[in-house]
Design an enzyme around this catalytic site. Structure first.
Site, PDB file in Angstrom:
ATOM      1  N   ASP A   1     -29.485 -18.204 163.286  1.00 35.99           N
ATOM      2  CA  ASP A   1     -28.005 -18.333 162.791  1.00 35.99           C
ATOM      3  C   ASP A   1     -27.466 -16.793 163.038  1.00 35.99           C
ATOM      4  OD1 ASP A   1     -28.872 -20.642 161.715  1.00 35.99           O
ATOM      5  OD2 ASP A   1     -27.912 -20.160 159.556  1.00 35.99           O
TER       6      ASP A   1
ATOM      7  N   LYS B   1     -21.479 -22.712 162.972  1.00 33.79           N
ATOM      8  CA  LYS B   1     -21.631 -22.707 161.268  1.00 33.79           C
ATOM      9  C   LYS B   1     -20.414 -22.039 160.802  1.00 33.79           C
ATOM     10  CE  LYS B   1     -24.778 -20.275 157.869  1.00 33.79           C
ATOM     11  NZ  LYS B   1     -26.187 -19.414 157.878  1.00 33.79           N
TER      12      LYS B   1
ATOM     13  N   LYS C   1     -22.791 -26.617 161.071  1.00 38.52           N
ATOM     14  CA  LYS C   1     -23.358 -26.252 159.658  1.00 38.52           C
ATOM     15  C   LYS C   1     -22.177 -25.899 158.609  1.00 38.52           C
ATOM     16  CE  LYS C   1     -27.117 -23.189 158.055  1.00 38.52           C
ATOM     17  NZ  LYS C   1     -27.985 -22.409 158.019  1.00 38.52           N
TER      18      LYS C   1
END
Length: 231
Positions: A102, A164, A193
């Site tokens: 991430d 994300k 996400k």
């Protein structure tokens, strides 16, 4: 549209668990906390645990042979380490057993309009860690609508598997509006996400309906218990 996508509100607890990256990113987290995290992830079959890079080797050892992946964070939480540092952190994380990264976009560069730098950095990180699944955190709470659009396009252009929404450490977490916007931009080229402030089953189902295929949360256990209870 698949049957699963048409029936998001009917997902079982076990199906919902496979959307969840169960996170423990608090700076005061201990090895005992991480061991508990991994045992819980195995019990509920969460898609991954998301931890700081220091704990990647421990999680890799504990989760070996199970379906739960190891996610770690790169450039967390502001994305403003230098490019070389973030590339090195990403490479080391993969060597130590991370399956997914991430990556926090350089927020300062984005806000300054230095999109070429943002793209070059993401491109180098992603291209040098090809074995990983890459999720680029654009930290929507700090961006204008136009910046969200540009950030999403750049991240998907340079190979992000997921866009994300948030780190969970910003001023605001995921919103339905932002998930819908990101999904509209990426279409089938990438996934979304949603993360930050997601603590209930109702929220999870709303974000999935809006287009999210992964949920970042520290409340996965409570969410799954709620799902199994039929609430």
């Amino acid at each position: 549209m698949s049957k699963r996508k048409r029936q998001k509100d009917r997902l079982s607890g076990s199906e919902i668990a496979r959307f969840i990256d169960q996170s423990l990113l608090k700076p005061q987290a201990t090895e005992s906390d991480i061991i508990k995290l991994c045992k819980t992830a195995i019990k509920y079959n969460f898609y991954s645990v998301c931890v700081n890079p220091y704990f990647v080797p421990l999680c890799n050892a504990l989760l070996k042979g199970y379906d739960t992946k190891v996610t770690t964070i790169i450039g967390f939480p502001f994305g403003m380490a230098t490019k070389d540092v973030k590339v090195y952190e990403a490479k080391q994380s993969i060597l130590h057993g991370a399956d997914e990264l991430d990556i926090v976009m350089n927020i300062g560069a984005a806000k300054s309009g230095n999109w070429d730098y943002v793209g070059e950095e993401l491109s180098e990180i992603i291209s040098t860690t090809k074995s990983a699944v890459h999720k680029v955190i654009i930290e929507t709470c700090y961006l204008t609508e136009e910046e969200k659009i540009v950030a999403t396009k750049i991240a998907s252009l340079f190979g992000a598997k997921f866009i994300k929404t948030s780190t969970g450490f910003g001023t605001k977490g995921a919103t339905i509006k932002d998930v819908k916007l990101i999904k509209k931009i990426v279409g089938d080229r990438a996934e979304v996400k949603a993360a930050g402030g997601i603590k209930t089953l109702s929220q999870v189902l709303q974000f999935i309906k809006a287009g999210a295929t992964r949920i970042g949360t520290s409340a996965g256990v409570e969410i799954i218990k709620e799902a199994y209870s039929g609430i």
